[in-house]
Design a protein around this motif. Sequence first.
Motif, mmCIF file in Angstrom:
data_model
loop_
_atom_site.group_PDB
_atom_site.id
_atom_site.type_symbol
_atom_site.label_atom_id
_atom_site.label_comp_id
_atom_site.label_asym_id
_atom_site.label_seq_id
_atom_site.Cartn_x
_atom_site.Cartn_y
_atom_site.Cartn_z
ATOM 1 N N VAL A 17 0.829 -1.199 0.000
ATOM 2 C CA VAL A 17 0.000 0.000 0.000
ATOM 3 C C VAL A 17 0.868 1.255 0.000
ATOM 4 C CG1 VAL A 17 -0.164 0.126 2.525
ATOM 5 C CG2 VAL A 17 -2.009 1.036 1.113
ATOM 6 N N ARG A 18 0.397 2.287 -0.697
ATOM 7 C CA ARG A 18 1.182 3.515 -0.841
ATOM 8 C C ARG A 18 1.033 4.444 0.361
ATOM 9 N NH1 ARG A 18 2.923 0.624 -4.136
ATOM 10 N NH2 ARG A 18 3.179 0.980 -6.370
ATOM 11 N N SER A 19 -0.055 4.325 1.123
ATOM 12 C CA SER A 19 -0.281 5.174 2.305
ATOM 13 C C SER A 19 -0.417 4.288 3.532
ATOM 14 C CB SER A 19 -1.527 6.039 2.109
ATOM 15 O OG SER A 19 -1.418 6.845 0.958
ATOM 16 N N PRO A 20 0.706 3.744 4.026
ATOM 17 C CA PRO A 20 0.616 2.763 5.117
ATOM 18 C C PRO A 20 0.045 3.329 6.400
ATOM 19 C CG PRO A 20 2.907 3.426 4.718
ATOM 20 C CD PRO A 20 2.096 3.977 3.588
ATOM 21 N N GLY A 21 0.306 4.616 6.696
ATOM 22 C CA GLY A 21 -0.180 5.188 7.944
ATOM 23 C C GLY A 21 -1.690 5.129 8.049
ATOM 24 N N ARG A 22 -2.388 5.474 6.982
ATOM 25 C CA ARG A 22 -3.856 5.462 7.013
ATOM 26 C C ARG A 22 -4.382 4.034 7.103
ATOM 27 N NH1 ARG A 22 -5.887 9.185 2.141
ATOM 28 N NH2 ARG A 22 -4.427 7.836 1.020
ATOM 29 N N ALA A 23 -3.741 3.112 6.387
ATOM 30 C CA ALA A 23 -4.170 1.714 6.444
ATOM 31 C C ALA A 23 -3.984 1.138 7.843
ATOM 32 C CB ALA A 23 -3.393 0.885 5.418
ATOM 33 N N ILE A 24 -2.861 1.469 8.481
ATOM 34 C CA ILE A 24 -2.598 0.981 9.837
ATOM 35 C C ILE A 24 -3.653 1.517 10.802
ATOM 36 C CG2 ILE A 24 -1.001 1.141 11.793
ATOM 37 C CD1 ILE A 24 1.284 1.162 9.745
ATOM 38 N N ALA A 25 -3.947 2.811 10.697
ATOM 39 C CA ALA A 25 -4.923 3.419 11.602
ATOM 40 C C ALA A 25 -6.297 2.768 11.447
ATOM 41 C CB ALA A 25 -5.016 4.920 11.341
ATOM 42 N N VAL A 26 -6.706 2.522 10.212
ATOM 43 C CA VAL A 26 -8.026 1.933 9.972
ATOM 44 C C VAL A 26 -8.082 0.502 10.491
ATOM 45 C CG1 VAL A 26 -9.630 1.170 8.188
ATOM 46 C CG2 VAL A 26 -8.554 3.408 8.014
ATOM 47 N N LEU A 27 -7.071 -0.299 10.153
ATOM 48 C CA LEU A 27 -7.082 -1.699 10.575
ATOM 49 C C LEU A 27 -6.946 -1.820 12.089
ATOM 50 C CD1 LEU A 27 -4.911 -3.278 7.736
ATOM 51 C CD2 LEU A 27 -7.368 -3.546 8.090
ATOM 52 N N ALA A 28 -6.090 -0.997 12.690
ATOM 53 C CA ALA A 28 -5.931 -1.053 14.143
ATOM 54 C C ALA A 28 -7.218 -0.659 14.851
ATOM 55 C CB ALA A 28 -4.782 -0.151 14.585
ATOM 56 N N SER A 29 -7.951 0.284 14.265
ATOM 57 C CA SER A 29 -9.203 0.709 14.897
ATOM 58 C C SER A 29 -10.256 -0.391 14.877
ATOM 59 C CB SER A 29 -9.744 1.965 14.193
ATOM 60 O OG SER A 29 -10.156 1.670 12.864
ATOM 61 N N CYS A 30 -10.066 -1.396 14.017
ATOM 62 C CA CYS A 30 -11.004 -2.524 14.015
ATOM 63 C C CYS A 30 -10.992 -3.231 15.364
ATOM 64 C CB CYS A 30 -10.649 -3.514 12.902
ATOM 65 S SG CYS A 30 -10.962 -2.911 11.222
ATOM 66 N N GLY A 31 -9.843 -3.174 16.054
ATOM 67 C CA GLY A 31 -9.781 -3.775 17.379
ATOM 68 C C GLY A 31 -10.740 -3.116 18.350
ATOM 69 N N LEU A 32 -10.988 -1.816 18.167
ATOM 70 C CA LEU A 32 -11.942 -1.113 19.036
ATOM 71 C C LEU A 32 -13.358 -1.650 18.826
ATOM 72 C CD1 LEU A 32 -10.634 2.540 18.609
ATOM 73 C CD2 LEU A 32 -10.159 0.945 20.482
ATOM 74 N N LEU A 33 -13.691 -1.946 17.571
ATOM 75 C CA LEU A 33 -15.004 -2.523 17.282
ATOM 76 C C LEU A 33 -15.129 -3.888 17.950
ATOM 77 C CD1 LEU A 33 -17.705 -2.648 15.763
ATOM 78 C CD2 LEU A 33 -16.463 -3.542 13.782
ATOM 79 N N VAL A 34 -14.074 -4.701 17.855
ATOM 80 C CA VAL A 34 -14.097 -6.021 18.480
ATOM 81 C C VAL A 34 -14.305 -5.893 19.987
ATOM 82 C CG1 VAL A 34 -12.724 -8.087 18.952
ATOM 83 C CG2 VAL A 34 -12.659 -7.040 16.683
ATOM 84 N N SER A 35 -13.575 -4.970 20.616
ATOM 85 C CA SER A 35 -13.694 -4.772 22.060
ATOM 86 C C SER A 35 -15.092 -4.322 22.450
ATOM 87 C CB SER A 35 -12.675 -3.735 22.537
ATOM 88 O OG SER A 35 -11.367 -4.162 22.275
ATOM 89 N N LEU A 36 -15.648 -3.407 21.664
ATOM 90 C CA LEU A 36 -16.992 -2.914 21.953
ATOM 91 C C LEU A 36 -18.000 -4.046 21.910
ATOM 92 C CD1 LEU A 36 -18.937 -0.537 22.420
ATOM 93 C CD2 LEU A 36 -19.047 -0.240 19.933
ATOM 94 N N VAL A 37 -17.904 -4.889 20.889
ATOM 95 C CA VAL A 37 -18.839 -5.996 20.736
ATOM 96 C C VAL A 37 -18.696 -6.998 21.878
ATOM 97 C CG1 VAL A 37 -19.341 -8.015 19.313
ATOM 98 C CG2 VAL A 37 -19.094 -5.782 18.242
#
Length: 478
Positions: A17-37
């Motif tokens: 991916v050409r913009s790794p910072g944005r991809a990392i932020a989005v994928l890492a934030s998926c953990g917040l969804l998992v925790s919430l659920v």
Amino acid sequence: MSASLDQQSTINPDSRVRSPGRAIAVLASCGLLVSLVQTMVVPLLPAFPRLMSVSTSTAAWLVTATLVSGAVSAPVFGRLGDMYGKRRMLLISIGLILVGSVLGAIAPNILVLLIGRTLQGVSFGVVALGMSLMRDILPEERIGSAVGMMSASVGAGGAIGLPIAGAVSEWTDWRWLFAGAAVVAMLQIVLVRRLVAESPLRSGGRFDGAGAAGLGGILVCLLLGISKGADWGWLSPTVILLFVGAALMFAIWMNWELRAASPIVDLRVSARPAVLRTNLATVLIGFSMFATFVLATQILQAPVVTGYGFGLSLIVSGLALLPLGGCMVVFSSTSARMSRIYGPRLTLVFGTGLMAVGNIGFALLPGSVWILVAVATVGAIGGALAYSALPLLIMSAVPVTETAAANSLNTLMRQLGNSTCTSVAAAVTSALVVDAHGASFPSGTAYSVVFTIAAVTAVGALAVGLLTPARRDDGGSL
């Protein structure tokens, strides 16, 4: 491993991916969804029998249904991700969480609510898919820190989610928790579609439907027996039949998987010392770490007259444990640096050592809130280091085309440890009680016993980590 897969084992740098910072932020934030659920119904479990006009045992299925469905779906979606695209399966998983959250928000009865919770259980596979996707699309030097951040986000989200769930349950209608999860899931779908690239790797082959069904049957029997053993009786005919059934199905399933051309779980890869021992360590770490999440708030909320409790409200006790989440986020980057310099095995060993220290501190029943928070924080730091090292150990020991399936299996091992901890804690705290204000509460001895067991499992994980090969079986560096 076939030659075709070996030829795909090297990722083309041009495909990253050409913009790794944005991809990392989005994928890492998926953990917040998992925790919430995973945490959203915990503060409400005592109230659901009244809210939905059901028995306490029926309301407990709001947790059990999610656990079982997540355990079954995680390896299946992991294998499908390797075959047809990790990003595609990630989006489908989040979509199912969205549907489950909407059903929970509008549920007219307990049946619809249980269906919603079952669909939300698919969240167990989201983190594994996200980590595997990171390996495929990120620059090599960013993978360690990204995986650590995503792993830590689950723990951090749990620490943040409990006080939020407590506040919502106390001040407004519980359905807003499900509505909030639906909004987060919808946002995640948009962000993943726009900012995260698909992995170019595919393992190919045909989906092993029989293997998936067999694995599902094994997990349903095993996890039902573990999670409901304390309620139904460990020596009850039902629980014994569940465990015997799981053992018999496992023998048949293992024979099938060894002969399958494209198995749902590659047992030969899973039997490699680095993979097998890492998964064993994961079960032990899951038990050790979950003791804090299960019992710390109970100790903070227990009446002072019990001799160990602090009499705090649900919201205040949740806020007191917020440092755990912050430390897990901060030390995820520390874990990545340690793993890069010293190797993930040593990071795992150091982290499990801190977890043992934290659990021993809990077993001594701290006399003040600040000491308890400090003890819990030490354990959380250890958990951040250990959890961040585990996927790196797994991904360094399996073919690139099997990372999603391998990470999903490792996630399953973590959930197995969590559910075992919950059952052990329930059995011990219900057996050792003390009367206070005309009600029964777990005794201080009960908590000391559970945290001592958690400390022992952490030491066991440390020992397994020391025995884990530092290099791949094929001679690759870790």
